[in-house]
Each structure stands twice: as structure tokens, then as C-alpha cells.
Scaffold this motif. Structure first.
Motif, mmCIF file in Angstrom:
data_model
loop_
_atom_site.group_PDB
_atom_site.id
_atom_site.type_symbol
_atom_site.label_atom_id
_atom_site.label_comp_id
_atom_site.label_asym_id
_atom_site.label_seq_id
_atom_site.Cartn_x
_atom_site.Cartn_y
_atom_site.Cartn_z
ATOM 1 N N ILE A 146 37.387 39.006 36.107
ATOM 2 C CA ILE A 146 37.827 38.214 37.247
ATOM 3 C C ILE A 146 38.629 36.996 36.781
ATOM 4 N N GLY A 147 38.339 36.557 35.566
ATOM 5 C CA GLY A 147 39.126 35.457 34.994
ATOM 6 C C GLY A 147 38.624 34.083 35.390
ATOM 7 N N ALA A 148 37.405 34.015 35.928
ATOM 8 C CA ALA A 148 36.821 32.719 36.291
ATOM 9 C C ALA A 148 35.305 32.863 36.319
ATOM 10 N N PRO A 149 34.597 31.782 35.947
ATOM 11 C CA PRO A 149 33.131 31.865 35.960
ATOM 12 C C PRO A 149 32.553 31.657 37.362
ATOM 13 N N LYS A 150 33.371 31.086 38.255
ATOM 14 C CA LYS A 150 32.807 30.677 39.549
ATOM 15 C C LYS A 150 33.907 30.515 40.578
ATOM 16 N N GLU A 151 33.597 30.849 41.809
ATOM 17 C CA GLU A 151 34.506 30.495 42.906
ATOM 18 C C GLU A 151 33.667 30.164 44.126
ATOM 19 N N ARG A 152 34.238 29.341 44.979
ATOM 20 C CA ARG A 152 33.503 28.937 46.178
ATOM 21 C C ARG A 152 34.266 29.482 47.367
ATOM 22 N N LEU B 257 35.008 40.748 48.379
ATOM 23 C CA LEU B 257 35.556 40.243 47.112
ATOM 24 C C LEU B 257 36.606 41.201 46.537
ATOM 25 N N LYS B 258 36.370 42.503 46.698
ATOM 26 C CA LYS B 258 37.313 43.496 46.159
ATOM 27 C C LYS B 258 38.712 43.328 46.752
ATOM 28 N N GLY B 259 38.773 42.767 47.956
ATOM 29 C CA GLY B 259 40.062 42.563 48.592
ATOM 30 C C GLY B 259 40.778 41.299 48.162
ATOM 31 N N ARG B 260 40.098 40.469 47.353
ATOM 32 C CA ARG B 260 40.696 39.184 46.981
ATOM 33 C C ARG B 260 41.825 39.295 45.961
ATOM 34 N N SER B 261 41.675 40.224 45.006
ATOM 35 C CA SER B 261 42.726 40.401 43.996
ATOM 36 C C SER B 261 42.502 41.727 43.278
ATOM 37 N N LEU C 176 39.038 45.605 40.246
ATOM 38 C CA LEU C 176 38.717 46.259 38.977
ATOM 39 C C LEU C 176 37.275 45.921 38.548
ATOM 40 N N ALA C 177 36.922 44.645 38.668
ATOM 41 C CA ALA C 177 35.586 44.208 38.242
ATOM 42 C C ALA C 177 34.485 44.931 39.026
#
Lengths: 146, 83
Positions: free
Chosen positions: B14-20, B35-39, B44-45
Motif C-alpha cells: 500500500i506504500g503507507a503504514p496508516k491512513e485515516r 479500500l480496494k477501490g482506493r488505488s 493488489l494488497a
């Protein structure tokens, strides 16, 4: 402290001495320490990631379950995170009970639960690059005996 | 608002440890779909959900149908490899 999560190395001998001193009433102390394997010389280093907050809670829960189940007089867990090299100590558990069978069983229980219910993830670095260590089916199956 | 935490290879993918984020998801499974629709990285994750475990407010969930309820923190990670 009965549960410690730290990046610093620990002195097993000193920890066991201190543990034994506070395990009053015990007739048996069992200790176990897990090391970074060198995997036949192919592993150069390891990095352990964890989930701060959840890790401490998970370890405390596992520990108190063991204490209750085997009437332990004392139990401790130390687990490291961060960079490590082959031969380094990753973690240790110690259990104290009136009799050895309880101390051994409780130590095995702690180890089985640490494997698959404590939020740590190991990454190995070697000649072939880097790989996240995959969880083993037998580690999950090992929980069923408890 | 909910904090979404990622560990190990999920964090890397995902390339980040955290998102809000703001979510209307009722269960962990619903949140994963969202979440799958975010990027592409998120898609992939989460492409193999059987390889993913989750915790709500730092408690492991038994399965992804767990309701999010009032949880403030959800974490996604691969099966644990402690000891």
C-alpha cells in the motif's frame, strides 16, 4: 515487568536470575529462548516488525492465560523487534510452578501462542534478496492441542 | 473517522503504514471492498483476502464479517510470525 517488548538485546542469565528470585514458592523454573537461525549461512539479517499497543496487550493476555491455567507462581515474556543478525536472541519465556510438568506445559503453550497470536512479522534478508517469513500451517494447528 | 493501519507486506504494497478515512462500512469485509477501490496498490494488497488478518481496536477478529461498530482503529496484516 512480566511482559517486555523491546529492540535492545537482553541478558538471558540476568533475566533468569531475577525471574527465579521473584518466583517465590516455585519448585521448577523452565526457560526458553529463540534465536535467529542462519539458514545454512544464507541469512544475513532479519528485521522484526510489530504492532505497538496490540503487541503488549496480546502478550499480556497469553501470559495471564498461562498463569491461570497452570497455577504458575510467575511467568514472563520478552520479545524483541527491529534489526537482528544470525545467532541473536529474539525472545525468551520463563515459567515457574510448584512442579516441572506445569512449568514445561505452560512454556510450550506460551511459545505456541507467540508464534501465531502475537503481532510480530519477520523479514529475512539474504543473498536472494528479502522475504517475509510465511506463517506455517503447523503453527496454527499447534494451537488446537490447548 | 477511522484509522487504518497496515503491517508487513500489506504496508509495503500500500506504500503507507496508516491512513485515516471516513467510512460507512458495516463490517471489516465491507471496509476491505471499499479500500480496494482506493488505488491499484490497495487492490493488489487485498487481492487474496485469505492471506490477510485483521484487528479492531487491537483485538484480532475471528473473521472478516466482524462488525466495525464504534472501532477507532482497524489494522490489516499477514498471519503473524512471532516467537
Amino acid at each position: 515487568m512480566s511482559v517486555r517488548v523491546q529492540s535492545d538485546p537482553f541478558d538471558m542469565g540476568a533475566e533468569v536470575d531475577a525471574f527465579t528470585a521473584r518466583a517465590s514458592g516455585a519448585g521448577a523454573v523452565v526457560t526458553f529462548s529463540g534465536l535467529v537461525r542462519d539458514e545454512g549461512g544464507t541469512l544475513t539479517r532479519m528485521e522484526i516488525e510489530h504492532y505497538p499497543g496490540m503487541t503488549e496487550k496480546a502478550l499480556e493476555k497469553i501470559r495471564s492465560e498461562a498463569v491461570t491455567r497452570w497455577s504458575l507462581t510467575e511467568a514472563m515474556i520478552i520479545h524483541r523487534h527491529g534489526p537482528m543478525k544470525p545467532g541473536d536472541q529474539i525472545m525468551m519465556v520463563a515459567t515457574a510452578a510448584r512442579h516441572r510438568s506445569d512449568a514445561f506445559a505452560a512454556a510450550e503453550f506460551l511459545m505456541d501462542y507467540l508464534k501465531s497470536r502475537a503481532p510480530f512479522w519477520k523479514k529475512e534478508y539474504g543473498a536472494d534478496g528479502e522475504t517475509w517469513v510465511a506463517a506455517k500451517d503447523e503453527d496454527e494447528a499447534a494451537l488446537e492441542r490447548w | 473517522m477511522i484509522d487504518v493501519l497496515y503491517f508487513a507486506w500489506l504496508r509495503e504494497r500500500i506504500g503507507a503504514p496508516k491512513e485515516r478515512l471516513e467510512t460507512g462500512a458495516e463490517t471489516v469485509a465491507d471496509l476491505i471492498e471499499e479500500l480496494k477501490g482506493r488505488s491499484e496498490a490497495h487492490a493488489l494488497a487485498f487481492s487474496d483476502v485469505s492471506a490477510v488478518r485483521a484487528a479492531l481496536d487491537q483485538e484480532l477478529v475471528e473473521d472478516m464479517s466482524a462488525p466495525i461498530g464504534g472501532a477507532r482503529e482497524v489494522a490489516f496484516f499477514p498471519p503473524m510470525t512471532g516467537g
